[in-house]
Every structure is written in structure tokens, then in C-alpha cells.
Scaffold this motif. Structure first.
Motif, PDB file in Angstrom:
ATOM      1  N   THR B 104      45.810  20.006   8.304  1.00 39.79           N
ATOM      2  CA  THR B 104      44.565  19.490   8.912  1.00 39.79           C
ATOM      3  C   THR B 104      43.568  20.578   9.284  1.00 39.79           C
ATOM      4  O   THR B 104      42.446  20.268   9.664  1.00 39.79           O
ATOM      5  CB  THR B 104      44.880  18.663  10.185  1.00 39.79           C
ATOM      6  OG1 THR B 104      45.480  19.535  11.157  1.00 39.79           O
ATOM      7  CG2 THR B 104      45.801  17.502   9.896  1.00 39.79           C
ATOM      8  N   THR B 135      50.366   5.910   3.910  1.00 42.47           N
ATOM      9  CA  THR B 135      49.170   5.248   4.455  1.00 42.47           C
ATOM     10  C   THR B 135      48.925   5.700   5.903  1.00 42.47           C
ATOM     11  O   THR B 135      49.857   6.145   6.575  1.00 42.47           O
ATOM     12  CB  THR B 135      49.350   3.703   4.489  1.00 42.47           C
ATOM     13  OG1 THR B 135      50.435   3.420   5.394  1.00 42.47           O
ATOM     14  CG2 THR B 135      49.652   3.124   3.128  1.00 42.47           C
ATOM     15  N   PRO B 136      47.686   5.544   6.374  1.00 37.96           N
ATOM     16  CA  PRO B 136      47.421   5.829   7.791  1.00 37.96           C
ATOM     17  C   PRO B 136      48.300   4.956   8.701  1.00 37.96           C
ATOM     18  O   PRO B 136      48.708   5.403   9.775  1.00 37.96           O
ATOM     19  CB  PRO B 136      45.944   5.467   7.968  1.00 37.96           C
ATOM     20  CG  PRO B 136      45.357   5.559   6.599  1.00 37.96           C
ATOM     21  CD  PRO B 136      46.453   5.175   5.646  1.00 37.96           C
ATOM     22  N   ASN B 139      51.585   6.823   8.971  1.00 42.51           N
ATOM     23  CA  ASN B 139      51.459   8.210   9.446  1.00 42.51           C
ATOM     24  C   ASN B 139      50.825   8.342  10.841  1.00 42.51           C
ATOM     25  O   ASN B 139      51.350   9.053  11.700  1.00 42.51           O
ATOM     26  CB  ASN B 139      50.627   9.001   8.427  1.00 42.51           C
ATOM     27  CG  ASN B 139      50.323  10.418   8.879  1.00 42.51           C
ATOM     28  OD1 ASN B 139      51.129  11.322   8.710  1.00 42.51           O
ATOM     29  ND2 ASN B 139      49.162  10.623   9.488  1.00 42.51           N
ATOM     30  N   ASP B 140      49.682   7.681  11.032  1.00 41.03           N
ATOM     31  CA  ASP B 140      48.867   7.962  12.230  1.00 41.03           C
ATOM     32  C   ASP B 140      49.534   7.615  13.559  1.00 41.03           C
ATOM     33  O   ASP B 140      49.336   8.345  14.542  1.00 41.03           O
ATOM     34  CB  ASP B 140      47.492   7.291  12.124  1.00 41.03           C
ATOM     35  CG  ASP B 140      46.620   7.946  11.048  1.00 41.03           C
ATOM     36  OD1 ASP B 140      47.125   8.874  10.374  1.00 41.03           O
ATOM     37  OD2 ASP B 140      45.465   7.529  10.872  1.00 41.03           O
ATOM     38  N   PRO B 145      45.658   9.887  15.588  1.00 44.75           N
ATOM     39  CA  PRO B 145      44.554   9.189  14.926  1.00 44.75           C
ATOM     40  C   PRO B 145      43.880  10.056  13.862  1.00 44.75           C
ATOM     41  O   PRO B 145      43.643  11.246  14.096  1.00 44.75           O
ATOM     42  CB  PRO B 145      43.566   8.886  16.070  1.00 44.75           C
ATOM     43  CG  PRO B 145      44.366   9.008  17.319  1.00 44.75           C
ATOM     44  CD  PRO B 145      45.483   9.947  17.044  1.00 44.75           C
ATOM     45  N   ARG B 146      43.628   9.470  12.722  1.00 46.73           N
ATOM     46  CA  ARG B 146      42.911  10.088  11.586  1.00 46.73           C
ATOM     47  C   ARG B 146      43.652  11.280  10.954  1.00 46.73           C
ATOM     48  O   ARG B 146      43.096  12.005  10.131  1.00 46.73           O
ATOM     49  CB  ARG B 146      41.501  10.529  12.006  1.00 46.73           C
ATOM     50  CG  ARG B 146      40.555   9.370  12.300  1.00 46.73           C
ATOM     51  CD  ARG B 146      39.103   9.842  12.463  1.00 46.73           C
ATOM     52  NE  ARG B 146      38.646  10.671  11.373  1.00 46.73           N
ATOM     53  CZ  ARG B 146      38.305  11.960  11.478  1.00 46.73           C
ATOM     54  NH1 ARG B 146      38.416  12.587  12.630  1.00 46.73           N
ATOM     55  NH2 ARG B 146      37.879  12.622  10.442  1.00 46.73           N
ATOM     56  N   THR B 147      44.905  11.480  11.337  1.00 44.14           N
ATOM     57  CA  THR B 147      45.606  12.647  10.771  1.00 44.14           C
ATOM     58  C   THR B 147      45.947  12.436   9.293  1.00 44.14           C
ATOM     59  O   THR B 147      46.029  13.402   8.533  1.00 44.14           O
ATOM     60  CB  THR B 147      46.901  12.986  11.539  1.00 44.14           C
ATOM     61  OG1 THR B 147      47.694  11.818  11.664  1.00 44.14           O
ATOM     62  CG2 THR B 147      46.591  13.550  12.912  1.00 44.14           C
ATOM     63  N   GLU B 149      44.046  10.947   7.026  1.00 45.13           N
ATOM     64  CA  GLU B 149      42.818  11.281   6.302  1.00 45.13           C
ATOM     65  C   GLU B 149      42.595  12.804   6.286  1.00 45.13           C
ATOM     66  O   GLU B 149      42.271  13.390   5.252  1.00 45.13           O
ATOM     67  CB  GLU B 149      41.683  10.567   7.036  1.00 45.13           C
ATOM     68  CG  GLU B 149      40.316  10.737   6.472  1.00 45.13           C
ATOM     69  CD  GLU B 149      39.255  10.228   7.472  1.00 45.13           C
ATOM     70  OE1 GLU B 149      39.533   9.252   8.213  1.00 45.13           O
ATOM     71  OE2 GLU B 149      38.180  10.842   7.523  1.00 45.13           O
ATOM     72  N   ARG B 150      42.811  13.434   7.429  1.00 47.52           N
ATOM     73  CA  ARG B 150      42.579  14.887   7.524  1.00 47.52           C
ATOM     74  C   ARG B 150      43.605  15.669   6.698  1.00 47.52           C
ATOM     75  O   ARG B 150      43.268  16.666   6.042  1.00 47.52           O
ATOM     76  CB  ARG B 150      42.619  15.322   8.990  1.00 47.52           C
ATOM     77  CG  ARG B 150      41.424  14.833   9.787  1.00 47.52           C
ATOM     78  CD  ARG B 150      41.648  14.994  11.281  1.00 47.52           C
ATOM     79  NE  ARG B 150      41.826  16.379  11.687  1.00 47.52           N
ATOM     80  CZ  ARG B 150      42.400  16.750  12.831  1.00 47.52           C
ATOM     81  NH1 ARG B 150      42.853  15.831  13.675  1.00 47.52           N
ATOM     82  NH2 ARG B 150      42.525  18.032  13.128  1.00 47.52           N
ATOM     83  N   LYS B 153      42.836  15.411   3.048  1.00 51.75           N
ATOM     84  CA  LYS B 153      41.730  16.315   2.719  1.00 51.75           C
ATOM     85  C   LYS B 153      42.295  17.724   2.474  1.00 51.75           C
ATOM     86  O   LYS B 153      41.878  18.420   1.545  1.00 51.75           O
ATOM     87  CB  LYS B 153      40.732  16.335   3.883  1.00 51.75           C
ATOM     88  CG  LYS B 153      39.390  16.897   3.534  1.00 51.75           C
ATOM     89  CD  LYS B 153      38.422  16.712   4.689  1.00 51.75           C
ATOM     90  CE  LYS B 153      37.384  17.835   4.643  1.00 51.75           C
ATOM     91  NZ  LYS B 153      36.704  18.034   5.910  1.00 51.75           N
TER      92      LYS B 153
END
Lengths: 276, 302
Positions: B104, B135-136, B139-140, B145-147, B149-150, B153
Motif C-alpha cells: 500500500t 475482493t474488498p 480483505n478489507d 478500509p480500502r486496503t 484497492e490500495r 494498485k
């Protein structure tokens, strides 16, 4: 002396036949094979008469230990489920098609061999001197690890196979580690040829120049290590594999030179060199 | 049924060879606070702190004599350590390197330098990115939160720089779900231009934060002497690894909080037998090779 060292044969009797002829034409004195006679290819029993006729001295690989001792799997050391799925298909095919007398012959092979040639101490093993199915990849094996391995096992030159890709490293005091490659399948480089290794030792060799990576001396004896790319009738092998009902993935590797299975065990550097 | 080991009959494992040297390079400091972290890393947990380039360099020199084969870097989040890029560059001169990251906080400039360092030499630089499911939604809740997606990336950035990251996920689902989840994850990664997904599922280690999240080990979750008979000890990381931390050399990267896990100040002092008295030792026994890469997995031969 001039020695030919073959790695895993993987039932590829056509490549073995071609390698023996090629090495003879190059004036090789003695032949050795570092094990894994079965796997992957067709007609396991066709390998044995060729080895015996040419006087190839064989040591035992993990595959030979498994087939010879009626084990349930090949002990190839894969941990990925897909890799193991394909390994199991070829293991069961090979076991089923290997005659009992050949199984017994494999069971009784030695797991390592020591040779002293022109004053150089060679240690022949399958994966590593300490574990038959250890993967020693070029990109994930430090030089000081290999140095210690050679020192601990009292060897000047360690010869191994198992990973399926040839490489070598010069160690301290002229010692060497050499992965001799395999005859069984191509090296994941997009070429259909396979590889074996010729080692020349002794004072009839030209003086080392240092310009070629394989020129050096061990215990004051010159040594030259040459990796030999070997073309063979791979189309015929692919056809026979098809006729035997072996997986399309294996046949694809023989025809294209790219690995399609056993990929998860590759370090990133070796994996990036391939297509899949 | 096997008897429960008492202090008198706890099996001991010797350090057969120091194949992998680990560095707790960012201590227990992490930008995330995952609910299953077995050493309870967080932005505030400084019970172990950063390693300096100087400390790492000293251990690298010491490691030559031991014939270390590979080097691993973990934390916490290694990329919080301001010296991580020079540390990794230096280590690649000694041998192959694997970094365990949450993906991240990666920056393009760091990855460019590391890619150059890898290409200058002959050793692999592996990145293991922790993402707990495809999937979020899986995982999240664990990683924050939002990890998802990060971290994805970060995976894209690694792929853009020519790396082939290994995604590791802690199994917070039933074992029978593994294949479905792996297949789904492969699909997700391919959509993100990661066309050669490499995935590894890890068992949960029921210590640290994870002991609070689910449950800790029961008193019977221990290795008995009978269990060690004909067992291949190379499946246990303490048979072939040690960890350098800012507080000395420890037996393995899992047991940092255990009082008996600190073995000494130097590798020399840490080359002693270790008693397998912990619940986490039982997980290591059950699954084997949980900390090493697939390319270095130890598999026994008979």
C-alpha cells in the motif's frame, strides 16, 4: 578426460539416443546420468536399453526412488495444486509402463557418486548433495551457499540437475557448481532443443585464457565445461506422446519450447524468461 | 493419543543449516493494523523498531560464513523503513532477496531503483504482497478500509516495473474453499494486467491480534515427541532460518513475542536448538514451509 553428463531424461528416449550419438561424435570417454529417468514423455522402458548399451553410469533421482520403491508420487517437490496434478498424471503413466525389472534397477541406484578425474574431485548428485529433490535455481542460490556446500561435501565440482535449466557458478579456489540441464524437455526458452554438458579436464586442454566463463583451473588442473544444445526428433516425440494420451500441455512444451506446467516453483527471474 | 508435552519432553529442533536469513527490517511498525496479525503490528507498536543499513550490512557480512542461501525482509511494513531501498540494493549484492509487503505504500521511484539493482546482478528480487482474498469484502474487514484497492494498485505498480509479485493470503475461510478462491483471485489479477498470477495461501497463526479475533491455541495444540518421529524437520523454519531484529537474533519471524524466542545477540549465539513448545510451532508442523517461497520449499524424500 572428456565426460558427458546427462540430466533428467523424463522418458525422452529419442533425445537420449541423439545425445549419446552426439557425445560419441565429440570423442567423449565416459557417460553419466544424474537421475530422473522417467516422467513427462512416452514409453519409459525404451530408455533403459540405451543407457545400458552405451554404459551410462546412472545415479538415482527422486523419480527413480519413487518408481523403484512403489511410492505414491514422484517427490518432485512441487507445492502448487496444478503442478502436482500434472506431475501425478505423468507419474502414474510412467509407473504403469515401467517393467518390474527396470523398477528394481532404479531402486538399487546410488544417490550420489564421487569421481576423481585428473586430480579434480567431482560429486555427482540429483538436486543437491544434501537433498535429492532440492531445487537450486541460478537466481535464488547465493554463491557463498554453494561454496559452503562444496566445502562441506569435500568436492571441487558439484554436478546436479533437477530444476530443468542449466547454469553454472564459479566458486572460491576454482571450485564450481554446475547444473547440467536435462534431456527430458526444453528449457522454457522458446527453443525445442534440450541440453547436456561436456566436461573436459587435463593438461591436453589449451591454457586457460580467462576470456571464456568456463575456462579455469581446479587444483592446478584445467577444466572446461560446455553446455551442449541438442536437436532431436521432437516432432516424433510429440506424436508418440499424443498417441499415448499424455496431456496436451506436455506436448505443447515439446513443440514450442515453453513450459506450460511446473511453473509455480520457478523463481521470478526464471519465470519471466518463459512465456507463461 | 499422544501425550501433552511437559517441560521435560518438549521436542527440540537443531539449526541444521542457516539457509534463510530474515530481517525484521521495520520491527512491528506498520501503517495497517490487521486484525489477524500474529505479532500485532500497528503504527504504534514499536516493541521492535527499524533496522539500519549498518546493522543489516553487518549481518550480511556475518552471513557469508554461514552459507546463507536467501534473504527475507519483513515487518511490520518494510517500506516504512527510510533505508529500505539501499538495504535491498546492498543485499542483492550478496544473494536472492524476498520482501514481504502490504503493497500500500510502494512508490514508482523506489521500484525503478530496485528493478535496476536486480538487473545489475544475477539474483531474484521477489515481492510477496499480502492481500486476504480476491475482493474488498474478504480483505478489507481484516486489513482495513480500502486496503484491497490500495494493495491492488501496488500490485499493478510492481507489474509495471517488471516484477512478478507473489500474492499471499491468510486463510480466513474453510480449507475446502481454497481452490475456488484461488481461481477467483487469478481472474481478478488477470484483469489488472497481472497475466502470470502467483498465489500462496497461508494458514492463520492464532497468536497476537489473531488470538483476540478468533481463538488462541488450545492446550493440546502442541508438538509431542511422538509426532517428531520420522518427521522431516526441514518442514520447520527453525531448522534452517533465523531472524535479525533490533533486539537481537530470534528463532523465527512468527514467535517474536515469545519470551524464549530471542536466542542471542549474534548469529553465532543463535545457532542453538529450539524447543517446540508453542501453539504456532504446531501450525508450522501441520502445514510446513509456511514462510518460504515455493521455489525454496523443502520437500522431503524418503
Amino acid at each position: 578426460m572428456k565426460l558427458a553428463i546427462f540430466g533428467g531424461i523424463y522418458n525422452n528416449y529419442l533425445a537420449l539416443e541423439a545425445a549419446i550419438a552426439d557425445a560419441r561424435a565429440r570423442g567423449v570417454d565416459d557417460f553419466y546420468c544424474l537421475g530422473d529417468l522417467g516422467a513427462f514423455g512416452p514409453h519409459p522402458d525404451r530408455v533403459f536399453p540405451l543407457l545400458k548399451e552405451a554404459g551410462v553410469v546412472c545415479i538415482q533421482g527422486n523419480y527413480d526412488d519413487s518408481i523403484g520403491n512403489d511410492l505414491d508420487d514422484c517427490q518432485c517437490g512441487y507445492t502448487d495444486p496444478r503442478d502436482n496434478h500434472f506431475a501425478q498424471i505423468s507419474y502414474e503413466y510412467t509407473y504403469r509402463n515401467t517393467a518390474p525389472e527396470n523398477r528394481r534397477w532404479m531402486r538399487d541406484l546410488l544417490t550420489e557418486l564421487r569421481l576423481e578425474v585428473d586430480g579434480i574431485r567431482f560429486l555427482l548428485c540429483h538436486g543437491s548433495p544434501r537433498q535429492t529433490n532440492e531445487f537450486l535455481w541460478d537466481s535464488t542460490t547465493s554463491t557463498h551457499f554453494l561454496d559452503k556446500l562444496a566445502r562441506d561435501h569435500n568436492a571441487d565440482v558439484v554436478l546436479a540437475t533437477h530444476t530443468g535449466i542449466h547454469w553454472q557458478r564459479e566458486l572460491s579456489e576454482g571450485r564450481r557448481f554446475v547444473n547440467v540441464g536435462v534431456l527430458g524437455r526444453p528449457e522454457n526458452d522458446g527453443s525445442t532443443n534440450v541440453w547436456y554438458t561436456i566436461i573436459r579436464t587435463g593438461n591436453d586442454l589449451p591454457k586457460p585464457t580467462g576470456s571464456a566463463p568456463w575456462d579455469s583451473t581446479v587444483n592446478n588442473t584445467p577444466i572446461q565445461i560446455e553446455f551442449i544444445p541438442l536437436a532431436y526428433n521432437h516432432e516424433r516425440l510429440a506424436q508418440e506422446m499424443q498417441d499415448e494420451g499424455l496431456p496436451e500441455e506436455f506436448i505443447n512444451t515439446i513443440r514450442t519450447g515453453w513450459w506450460t506446467t511446473c511453473l509455480e516453483v520457478l523463481p521470478s527471474r526464471e519465470r519471466r524468461a518463459g512465456k507463461w | 493419543m499422544s501425550s501433552l508435552p511437559t517441560s521435560g519432553n518438549v521436542p527440540h529442533v537443531e539449526l541444521r543449516s542457516l539457509d534463510e536469513l530474515w530481517f525484521q527490517v521495520s520491527g512491528t511498525l506498520c501503517n495497517l493494523e490487521c486484525t489477524h496479525c500474529f505479532i500485532s503490528c500497528s503504527p504504534h507498536n514499536d516493541s521492535f523498531s527499524y533496522l539500519s543499513l549498518e546493522t543489516v550490512a553487518k549481518s550480511l557480512e556475518e552471513s557469508i560464513r554461514w552459507g546463507v542461501k536467501e534473504y527475507y525482509f519483513t515487518g511490520g511494513e518494510p517500506f516504512l523503513n527510510r533505508e529500505i531501498v539501499p538495504i535491498l540494493e546492498r543485499t542483492l549484492e550478496y544473494g536472492p532477496v524476498t520482501v514481504l509487503t502490504n503493497g500500500t505504500v510502494l512508490k514508482a521511484e523506489w521500484l525503478s531503483r530496485l528493478r535496476d539493482a536486480e538487473q545489475r546482478g544475477s539474483y531474484s528480487l521477489e515481492f510477496r504482497v499480502s492481500i486476504d482474498g480476491p475482493t474488498p469484502a474478504t480483505n478489507d474487514p481484516i486489513r482495513g478500509p480500502r486496503t484491497f484497492e490500495r494493495a491492488m494498485k501496488g500490485v499493478r505498480l510492481l507489474v509495471e516495473h517488471g516484477f512478478l509479485p507473489i500474492i499471499t493470503m491468510a486463510r480466513t475461510w474453510d480449507l475446502s474453499e481454497d481452490e475456488r478462491i484461488l481461481e477467483e483471485f487469478r481472474g481478478v489479477l488477470k484483469e489488472q494486467s497481472c497475466d502470470r498470477p502467483r498465489l500462496k495461501v497461508l494458514p492463520r497463526l492464532q497468536i497476537g491480534a489473531e488470538a483476540d479475533r478468533s481463538e488462541g491455541y488450545g492446550q493440546h495444540d502442541r508438538i509431542t515427541p511422538e509426532m517428531m518421529q520420522e518427521f522431516d524437520e526441514s518442514q520447520l523454519i527453525c531448522n534452517h532460518s533465523r531472524v535479525v531484529t533490533d533486539r537481537g537474533v530470534y528463532v523465527c519471524p512468527i514467535l517474536l513475542d515469545a519470551p524464549d524466542a530471542r536466542l542471542g545477540e549474534t548469529l553465532e549465539a543463535a545457532a542453538v536448538d529450539f524447543p517446540l513448545s508453542h501453539g504456532a510451532c504446531y501450525t508450522c508442523y501441520q502445514y510446513g514451509a509456511i514462510c518460504t517461497n515455493l521455489s525454496a520449499a523443502k520437500s522431503s524424500t524418503t
